[in-house]
Write a protein that holds these residues in place. Structure first.
Motif, short mmCIF file in Angstrom:
data_model
loop_
_atom_site.label_atom_id
_atom_site.label_comp_id
_atom_site.label_asym_id
_atom_site.label_seq_id
_atom_site.Cartn_x
_atom_site.Cartn_y
_atom_site.Cartn_z
N ALA A 91 0.81 -1.21 0.00
CA ALA A 91 0.00 0.00 0.00
C ALA A 91 0.85 1.27 0.00
CB ALA A 91 -0.92 0.01 1.22
N ILE A 92 0.27 2.33 -0.56
CA ILE A 92 0.80 3.68 -0.45
C ILE A 92 -0.27 4.50 0.26
CG2 ILE A 92 1.49 5.75 -1.71
CD1 ILE A 92 2.57 3.95 -3.90
N VAL A 93 0.12 5.17 1.35
CA VAL A 93 -0.84 5.84 2.23
C VAL A 93 -0.55 7.35 2.28
CG1 VAL A 93 -1.82 5.96 4.55
CG2 VAL A 93 -1.01 3.75 3.63
N TYR A 94 -1.60 8.14 2.10
CA TYR A 94 -1.51 9.59 2.28
C TYR A 94 -2.46 9.96 3.42
CZ TYR A 94 -2.37 14.57 1.56
OH TYR A 94 -2.53 15.92 1.74
N PRO A 95 -1.93 10.27 4.63
CA PRO A 95 -2.80 10.59 5.76
C PRO A 95 -3.06 12.09 5.89
CG PRO A 95 -0.56 10.25 6.53
CD PRO A 95 -0.52 10.12 5.03
N GLN A 96 -4.30 12.45 6.15
CA GLN A 96 -4.67 13.82 6.50
C GLN A 96 -5.05 13.83 7.97
OE1 GLN A 96 -7.79 14.54 3.51
NE2 GLN A 96 -6.48 16.11 2.65
N MET A 97 -4.38 14.68 8.74
CA MET A 97 -4.58 14.69 10.19
C MET A 97 -5.34 15.94 10.63
SD MET A 97 -0.77 13.45 11.38
CE MET A 97 0.13 12.24 10.40
N HIS A 98 -6.31 15.73 11.53
CA HIS A 98 -7.12 16.82 12.03
C HIS A 98 -7.17 16.74 13.56
CE1 HIS A 98 -8.48 17.59 7.90
NE2 HIS A 98 -8.61 16.28 7.80
N PRO A 99 -6.24 17.39 14.26
CA PRO A 99 -6.22 17.34 15.73
C PRO A 99 -7.46 17.99 16.33
CG PRO A 99 -4.13 18.16 14.84
CD PRO A 99 -5.12 18.16 13.71
#
Length: 201
Positions: free
Chosen positions: A84-92
């Motif tokens: 897999a190739i993963v692009y994470p978007q983080m929202h604290p």
């Protein structure tokens, strides 16, 4: 946008806002465009080739989230994580973080690159259709906190900068019905982007 033996390309720049300078459909991108200094080429994966998985983690720092993410994602994917190739978007949010993980396979990306190499194009960035639609909606409607945007068989729902839902459906009517029922009070962009804006987004 690649159309069998031709491609549609857009030259755009950022000048406080997005400006489309040129848009054509041709067998290749002209050399005078490819030779522009600091030019960035962005291509897009089809929405159906990218998965989106939502996670809520009791973590707040990027490093610890990235360390924990593989263990949280692995049981949620239909293929091994090492493929897999993963692009994470983080929202604290307070003491926790919401993560939207966009995932595809290495094989999908390799096939995508090979197809574009047939046009002598090596992209600097690879996006996907649903993510592009979400970015378009946020860029062109910055003052609308809650948006549903529809473009053909793609639909996204945004709450500020967070993507709550991103879908592709073979039945656009059912897609619209689902989003209207789930997000009835959101600002609705039913017509979606114009062709120029969509290709630019």
């Amino acid at each position: 946008v690649k159309n069998q033996n031709s491609l549609r390309w857009v030259l755009a720049r950022w000048d406080g806002k997005f400006v489309i300078e040129r848009m054509e459909e041709s067998l290749q991108i002209p050399d005078d465009i490819l030779s522009i200094k600091n030019l960035k080429i962005v291509t897009s994966l089809e929405g159906s080739s990218v998965l989106r998985r939502d996670l809520k983690l009791p973590l707040t720092t990027s490093n610890t989230i990235l360390q924990a993410l593989p263990f949280q994602l692995e049981p949620l994917l239909p293929y091994p994580l090492d493929q897999a190739i993963v692009y994470p978007q983080m929202h604290p949010s307070g003491k926790e973080t919401f993560v939207a993980a966009w995932v595809t396979t290495q094989e999908t990306v390799n096939n995508h690159l090979e197809k574009w190499q047939s046009f002598n194009i090596e992209p600097d960035l690879i996006s996907c259709e649903t993510l592009a639609l979400a970015r378009w909606a946020r860029a062109f409607f910055p003052n609308e906190p809650e948006i549903v945007a529809i473009h053909e068989n793609l639909g996204v729902a945004l709450h500020h900068d967070r993507i709550l839902c991103a879908m592709e459906s073979s039945d656009p009517a059912r897609l619209k019905l689902f989003l209207k029922q789930k997000y009835p009070l959101y600002t609705w962009i039913e017509q979606g982007p114009t062709p120029e804006e969509w290709n630019f987004a």
